[in-house]
Design an enzyme around this catalytic site. Structure first.
Site: not given
Ligand code: 13P
Length: 340
Positions: A96, A135, A176, A218, A260-261
């Site tokens: 990240k 990311k 993302e 993403k 997954s959010g």
């Molecule tokens: P979630 O699947 O918990 O949303 O996390 C994915 C993620 O990396 C969010 O930046």
């Protein structure tokens, strides 16, 4: 350089596999640990993440893991660098690189993700430390009068700057732009906002010369807001999401790896499976889940070494379910509750 980027991107969306997002920032991992009454110390974070990374069999379903800065530099309790733990299983380490969503000046509560200053130097160092992908998460909120074009465009510009710099350093950027699911809005509103966000994000990527074959997208799925009374069912979510992406995501992009959010583990698997069951698409449809891969494992672990086998079994189970969803083969029968 571009050959390596394309190859890494393809490997991350290899058949039957997806990504584990284990890159929670210090604040987020503390929240997760608070939920199980475990203190967020460096040793506890190492033990928890080391447990996930060393789960036997997970590599059959997990192509890559997104790490936080601390974890990329960390070793397991018995002294093996996590980068080696992952590489030895053929799992690609990622990192990240954003510095979080901050208040967007002059906007009404909207956010912009920061972290461009010094990014080239950080990406080069991360490549030397073994990361092969990156990311950056932008956050778009739906509410009355928002998102504004100002917020979407500012985030899209930063995503493209990040993507270009990552590629220059040999890292495949995961782009993302997350449209949050919080709120009373319906699935149509989510579809409209997601479409507009992706259109503008791809315009920025194109304008800044990002190699589309060397990125992964993403995104959120197209869902009803969490407080919407009329929730779209699994099939509707799958159809809206695929329709939205077919309209705005170029076929040159090798893969779409959903977040997954906040969806339940089982719904996250069911939605992905339903989309893949609709037949071949221009890009791979895969997962890059945080909570939907980790939640049952975190709970089963509870900070106790004696619970490691149960926690690893819980993680492996979710990895297997989502691996099956990659080909539309996940069914609710795979869940333990179905056997009761
Ligand atoms: P979630 O699947 O918990 O949303 O996390 C994915 C993620 O990396 C969010 O930046």
């Amino acid at each position: 350089m571009s050959a390596e980027l394309k190859q890494t991107a393809r490997a991350l969306v290899a058949e039957g596999k997806g990504i584990l997002a284990a890159d929670e920032s210090s604040g987020t991992i503390k929240k997760r640990f608070d939920s199980i009454n475990v203190e967020s110390t460096e040793a506890n974070r190492r033990d928890y993440r080391g447990m996930l990374f060393s789960t036997d069999g997970a590599a059959d379903h997990v192509s890559g893991v997104i790490l936080f800065d601390e974890t990329l530099r960390q070793s397991s309790a018995d002294g093996v660098p996590f980068v080696n733990v992952l590489n030895d299983q053929g799992i690609i380490p990622g990192i990240k690189v954003d510095k979080g969503a901050k208040s967007l000046s002059g906007a009404n509560g909207e956010k912009v993700t920061e972290g461009l200053d010094g990014l080239r130097e950080r990406c080069s160092e991360y490549y030397d430390l073994g990361a092969r992908f990156a990311k950056w998460r932008a956050v778009i909120t739906i509410a009355d009068g928002i998102p504004t074009d100002y917020c979407i465009d500012t985030n899209a510009h930063a995503l493209a700057r990040y993507a270009k710099i990552s590629q220059e350093c040999g890292l495949v950027p995961i782009v993302e732009p997350e449209v949050l699911m919080d709120g009373p809005h319906d699935a149509q509103r989510c579809e409209d906002v997601t479409t507009r966000t992706l259109q503008r994000t791809f315009t920025a990527l194109y304008d800044q010369g990002v190699l589309l074959e060397g990125i992964l997208l993403k995104p959120n799925m197209v869902l009803s807001g969490t407080e919407c009374a009329d929730q779209a069912d699994v099939q509707e979510v799958a159809e809206r999401t695929v329709r939205c992406f077919r309209r705005v995501v170029p076929a040159a992009v090798p893969g779409i790896v959903f977040l997954s959010g906040g969806q339940s583990d089982e719904l996250a698997s069911a939605h992905l499976s339903a989309m893949n069951a609709m037949g071949p698409q221009p890009w791979e449809l895969s997962f890059s889940y945080g909570r939907a891969l980790q939640a049952p494992a975190l709970k089963a672990w509870g900070g106790e070494p004696a619970n490691v086998p149960a926690a690893q079994a819980a993680y492996l189970h979710r990895a297997r379910c989502n691996g099956a969803a990659r080909s539309g083969a996940y069914t609710a029968d795979m869940e333990p509750a179905a056997a009761v």
